[in-house]
Design an enzyme around this catalytic site. Structure first.
Site, PDB file in Angstrom:
ATOM      1  N   ASP A  44     -18.598   6.005  29.409  1.00  0.00           N
ATOM      2  CA  ASP A  44     -17.870   5.861  28.153  1.00  0.00           C
ATOM      3  C   ASP A  44     -18.622   6.441  26.966  1.00  0.00           C
ATOM      4  OD1 ASP A  44     -15.932   4.549  29.542  1.00  0.00           O
ATOM      5  OD2 ASP A  44     -15.950   2.747  28.300  1.00  0.00           O
ATOM      6  N   ASP A  47      -8.499   3.229  35.761  1.00  0.00           N
ATOM      7  CA  ASP A  47      -9.941   2.986  35.633  1.00  0.00           C
ATOM      8  C   ASP A  47     -10.603   2.719  36.992  1.00  0.00           C
ATOM      9  OD1 ASP A  47     -12.306   2.674  34.212  1.00  0.00           O
ATOM     10  OD2 ASP A  47     -11.401   1.379  32.698  1.00  0.00           O
TER      11      ASP A  47
END
Lengths: 503, 503, 503, 503
Positions: A211, A151
């Site tokens: 996202d 991430d």
């Protein structure tokens, strides 16, 4: 020159792609699996993983290709200063440790994925790997990890151009390679700093957006960047709708190739806020553009209809096609039939698939997407479908006849899906599941016959249902639900005595 | 100050450009030649190159200035670890090796171009030159290479600002210079990081866009960046239409200068998906803005009409004009007569050419472009044509009379082109070709008389056909085909007793 | 916090600006002078400079503050390898050398400016100073140069973010300072990489746009970046119209301060392609935003009307106001009265000037600009004029009465200007000129009385002509020519017994 | 993944945020206080600070949480070369020195803030800290400073990407930490280079825009960047209206978290140019998005109505909510009811608050904002309010009933506010003030009971006034003043026998 379009002279592809992606031999087709984040966030545990893994087996999802069980964020309690600063697994959530979880998952024939972050902290505020790449890679390897989702939070300002971001991500790529264990490397940098330009040489996939959210087309200020320059987004954000991400993908589809994929984020199928038609379109799209297919729902409570969507082998065969070539958007039009979110577009996408007809004509996948409020009849002309082979109908393929196969016509019935679910008795009982019943007997099993082999063998499970034939210069027509998609495989009809010069 | 507009006081140009481009003495006018990519992609071979080279001679294209035969991607099989990691030519495609190919091409009086990439891999996935610049430059020089097209794929994140990109490309430029062999250096970085700012000091040309597509104006999401800020494109992409690239060129035309050119990508003339009018406009435009003129079709099967387009010496004379000054867009208007792609614009471009009248007035090239669906009559006023010399009709040139010469009126007939093709018998037979017939006897031969000399001598082949005279403050009118162009050379009429003060 | 707005409580300015600009003591007010580029380009010579310098004296321009005579590009013939690689002046153009030219100019009481480029070449292709900053600064100092215009061409990729560009320009700044000679340092990097952020600490001014063109509002693709984000322009270009540059200035006016100015490029007044009204507006604007006022025309052939514009002491007094605070755009509206270029806007700008009333209220400059095709009556309310002191009429100044003085009402007549020109007999005859006649006897002479002193003394030449009084909450009205401007100085009326609390 | 949305399954939050912000333990809720800049600019003095501090105590503002008294720019007279180059406080403005001021402020139980700049100069032209971070941090610590506002002017080109800017700001962060004194670190870089990405790991808050102006929605060219990409602003500028900053905030609200906040700039409440409704909306908004609440007015002359706004404990309790989660914009619509600035939008924001009902349902803050010219009735549906928990009404919270509490209904009357002001007799008399009267006896005192504790105890002062109940799938309605806001706290009604499955 940009390598992305296929050049044809007549019907012969003039080049074959070379392996240019990161050299770990993984993700030759887009990775498939499950990740807990979309449904569970930080609420992770050994039980969640092992139960889910078992159900992936029991429900036949493993046999369809879903291979990686991925533990997302929030699994650690920090670093062990007395042990080389290695990460410590949370002993409450994972009392037996990570290696034991990996063992269990491996025992089911599945792969185990984990998560870290190229920053000081993970997005959830746990210890990040920036500066600890080598020790963390070694830890993951020692635990038997097969997959790393990596991430981008709290990256300490190490972003802002391609050189800075790629350099930061390359460190972990090198560390993973140095372990000697093949670990699929999945970049989660949200499309920042154009990862499609540099991701393929250091990793197997890269996120292209913020996202995903369980919504077809709701706008949210926290996921800006829509429209014609959506590929250039310095604020990836989150709560990105399916259509927002599809739009971002439209610009960069050519960057996908075997071993290196555009990642449109994990699936929302089964999470409950979209309609069945929307989930069908969402899944179809992700398959057509070769995104990783990572389920993001709670498998333990999966509704039958969603299991049916995720289990469609004819659609998955598009994703796992050996050509590794993404579909591309051929057109998008705004309409006036606006939905509750004030939006209305119709789109057509198409893309090459490996030929299943034995000839030299690629099969073709065609997607017709209805973003309107109401059901509509949509058309796709051969001229538009094959525009990459020549604009305005000049492509030789336009002069052929094509068998049109509906890839959703053979969708498993809800009754059958429910029966599979019911047949899989107690969670964790590996002796049950669809394989132990007659329910799933005829289903496709990619662990026995790869999609490549199944397609080569013209497996009827993979080719969809013949719906019609389209004549030269003809048009495919489909009635498409609101926010739904029609998805077809086109196969070239035998040309009989048709000679090359006549094309 | 930006150097790009020409300052005039009255009719005298106040400055003469100095040689500031990369100091290799090449591309004093835009390079001309042929490259296999657009038509053949990776399907390359010795035979393709030598056959094509011979036909370039036979069809008189060499005599018109097409000099470089360029082998694009996909020619190697990797590096030879036991020979300094030098690149290995594919022995199947090139059984006699590259030096032999170069020798054959040189024997025909042509130059030999090759391709590599400023990255880890070429776009086709072959070995790239990043990190191997010196050894590769030496290899190219040793093979007798005269031209390097240097691509931008897989650049390992070494992009994102001018310093990073220019630094990467400069390494190869220095390596080429160090070989001692003059090698034309053609940057193929698709306009990323503003190469027009730094390209001229390290190379002879730089691409300004993603890859061209054989289409006049079809939109494709994979080639974004249109409109007013198209010059700022972080995703160059591919499948860029002719008008998309023209638009990108419009902002940066002044960056072109002798030895250093904006490269609008290789020509699509002859590849079959555009109309004759579109190819005429495409070729006219590329000539007027001083793009390299690199044919991109299959010469072996060239239709007569396309040979006629590529063989127009009056248009090529604009490209090869000694002034080395690009035309500029004077106006563009949207109209309502939208074509099949939903587009409709009309444009006028003009630019300075070296005077052929012996006076102190530059000749002028004028392009009227019809992007509408239907034929239209377009007008260009002298005020607009000469706006760089003074806006709103204040330029002194507006007060002169001009001879208007149509540069397409003397286009070779299809019959003549077919005769040339037919006269060139077997491929590879150097004793035939247009020079061996009476067909081409009167054609322009730039290998004997340079365009500069031909213009200075008022060669009628170069000046086009007189169509009319435009009076002071007058207007040029042309009926222009859909997606076509009218192209004129304006020559100042003698002013007789007209005195300077009267201008 | 951004320092740029003036904070007032009631009528008292709460802070006084500190000297933060580059520490060379120069350009305390915007520099004034003449540069040959706009009118002559590369056609430079000793004669041009000395003749022009003499006329600047003779026509009274020197006395109005025009101080620097600046030689632009194209003056060198390269570097002298045997003399420390110092630059060589072109001995044909400057047979006596540069020091002699400087001496002559100094003898007239003027300053001498020169030009170089922070790149490998100058824009005209002559030797640039990149890498030679110290030797060149020393050369300039040795020749007696007082001013350096430092350009941005061929910068070898050393651009792309603020750090790279500022670093490159800082080298020359340091080199100039190291010479010990005060040399005004004028950055000509066309607004690239936000010079308004870093220019003030290394230089005296910085260009904010591509090169100006002698046009009011003609669009040109080669000067893109218009509209709301025009401040962010990666392609400055050239052929920028007056209104294009005004728009770019509108966003960054607050960056101007004593010693450090936004440079809107040299004036076009007198070059012939704009109307008198346009030149008036152009000059008014440049003065109001505190751009350097560098004449760019041929002084030897100046039309009387243009001499009158350039010689308006009331407007120059705005430029040279001791407050050093730029006017700001208060509003801009599009209208339907489009001009020949398809444009139509009206604008109002206002800004603080040092009080000339002895009270604590700043004077105010107000500009009403008519971009329409036709003459229009424009209005400026006190509420809008003083919006910086409180929006929507809440500023205390709105409650005062103001004397309105028209700054163009006392413009020199064409007859007077012609008389001045005629009175200056032979070029180079320093004993003639306006000072030798009765014509210019009453004109303002800033070399004797600075603008600061003149304003403090309420010189009637500087304050314009009283046209009206505006009452509290009132409105100023002006009939403005097409593409013209009305320009006023507002002076607070005595408030008599008005108490502070009543404001 | 981006951490910012809260994931819920049913009603259980699945994760708890970890402490990831800079590790100094400060600003666990958004900092509150007062700064002199907006009202006084450079007109600072010891007296101003101590008088204001006393009034903050006297008026009960301290008790409401306003803790820091911050001295902004213009306080120094340079560096002391003989004392380690440490900064020298201006002895005229601060005759007793800074430590004495700090002592006085500390004696009142308040914190003392100061200002410097990450550049060569402060914005006001005073000595900046770039290159002097350690010595300055030590000086601040030695003086007893508790808070540093750190500005961005004159940064010497050290900007342009995240790495450069974050690196520059990190130096001071490290220096502050090294002092050992907890000093709240407030970045004032105006949103340049995406501080929301890197600010949290080095500081407690970061500005997201140019400087605020005392206006609701006036456009100003000097604060560009509005609309859909306002988050990407290379020219932050100043004179940014409340709505301009609100728009910028809308994109990045998720970046706020305990210890690390988006700073929307200091409050304008009380500065006089906005209406009461506008100040209410401004204050409501800043509280809802968790901006620091730093008063920017002259406390010594505060109008009663403004004291009432700043003293609303029910609104401040939203700001100081223990969840530390910002509200987000759920919708914004343009309307036709344009105001004097030509603008008209309506907006709805909502966000999670810690539950005060003892159940597992978060409370919710709801803001309805009327940007129209006229009063309007606005609606907020539960579906929209809870969209983060599931779009289109799929959130389980939509199926509950909610108590709706108006957070402005209990606003202190102007009479009461005036009484408090009057009761606080002589400035500097610490024995007076609202605590010495019966006026303020019932007011909330956060220095005794934290907001977290007060909320946990269901303090009626913090929960607002019950206005209605909204049923499942229902709608909240409010009549909202022009440029005003309605602000509600929603609390879940007991569900009685409602079972989980029924949700």
């Amino acid at each position: 020159m940009v390598f992305g379009g296929t050049l044809f002279i007549g019907t012969v592809a003039l080049w074959a792609s070379k392996a240019v992606a990161v050299d770990n031999g993984l993700a030759v087709t887009p990775q498939m699996g499950w990740d807990n984040w979309n449904a569970f966030g930080c609420d992770v545990s050994e039980t969640l993983l092992t139960q889910t893994a078992q159900l992936i087996v029991d429900y036949g999802l493993k046999d369809l290709g879903y291979h990686y069980v991925i533990l997302d964020d929030c699994w650690s309690t920090g670093r062990n200063a007395s042990n080389n600063n290695s990460l410590i697994a949370d002993s409450t959530k994972f009392p037996r440790g990570m290696a034991a979880v990996a063992d269990d998952i491996h025992a089911l024939g599945l792969g185990f994925g984990m998560y870290s972050d190229a920053g000081k902290y993970t997005c959830g505020g746990y210890a990040g790997s920036l500066g600890y790449e080598t020790v963390d890679a070694n830890t993951f390897a020692s635990w038997g990890v097969d997959y790393l989702k990596y991430d981008n939070c709290y990256n300490m300002g190490q972003a802002g151009n391609q050189m800075i971001s790629s350099g930061r991500y390359e460190v972990m790529g090198n560390a993973l390679n140095a372990t000697g264990r093949p670990i699929l490397y999945s970049l989660c940098n949200w499309g920042e700093d154009y990862p499609w330009n540099w991701g393929s040489t250091i990793a197997n996939s890269w996120r292209i957006s913020g996202d995903i959210f369980d919504s077809w087309d709701m706008a949210d200020a926290r996921c800006p960047c829509d429209g014609d320059d959506a590929w250039n987004c310095g604020l990836p954000g989150f709560h990105c709708s399916v259509t927002n991400i599809m739009n971002k993908a439209s610009f960069i589809v050519s960057k996908a190739q075997p071993g290196a994929w555009n990642d449109l984020d994990m699936l929302e199928v089964g999470n409950g806020a979209m309609t069945d038609a929307e989930y069908v379109a969402h899944f179809s799209m992700w398959a057509a553009v070769k995104s990783p297919l990572i389920m993001g729902n709670d498998i333990r409570t999966i509704p039958p209809a969603d299991l049916a969507i995720l289990s469609n082998p004819a659609v998955i065969a598009v994703s796992q096609d050996p050509s590794g070539s993404s579909a591309a958007r051929r057109w998008i039009y705004a309409t006036n039939d606006t939905d509750i979110n004030g939006r209305a577009t119709i789109q057509m996408w198409s893309g090459n698939l490996k030929s299943t007809t034995g000839g030299d004509q690629s099969d073709m996948v065609v997607l017709l997407i209805n973003g309107n409020k109401n059901t509509i009849v949509l058309n796709a002309t051969l001229a538009d479908i094959f525009v990459d082979n020549g604009p305005l109908g000049t492509a030789p393929q336009v002069k052929l006849s094509w068998e049109v196969r509906d890839l959703w016509a053979n969708r498993m019935s809800d009754d059958e899906a429910k029966a599979i679910i019911d047949a899989s008795s107690a969670v964790g009982n590996a002796t049950t599941g669809y394989n132990a019943t007659t329910i799933g007997a005829g289903r496709y099993n990619a662990t026995k016959t790869s999609y490549a082999d199944g397609l080569a063998a013209n497996s009827s499970l993979l080719l969809g249902k013949v719906s019609t034939t389209v004549q030269p210069s003809g048009t495919i027509t489909a009635t498409v639900d609101p926010h739904g998609a029609a998805m077809f495989r086109l196969r070239a009809m035998p040309t009989g005595s048709l000679k090359r010069d006549e094309l």
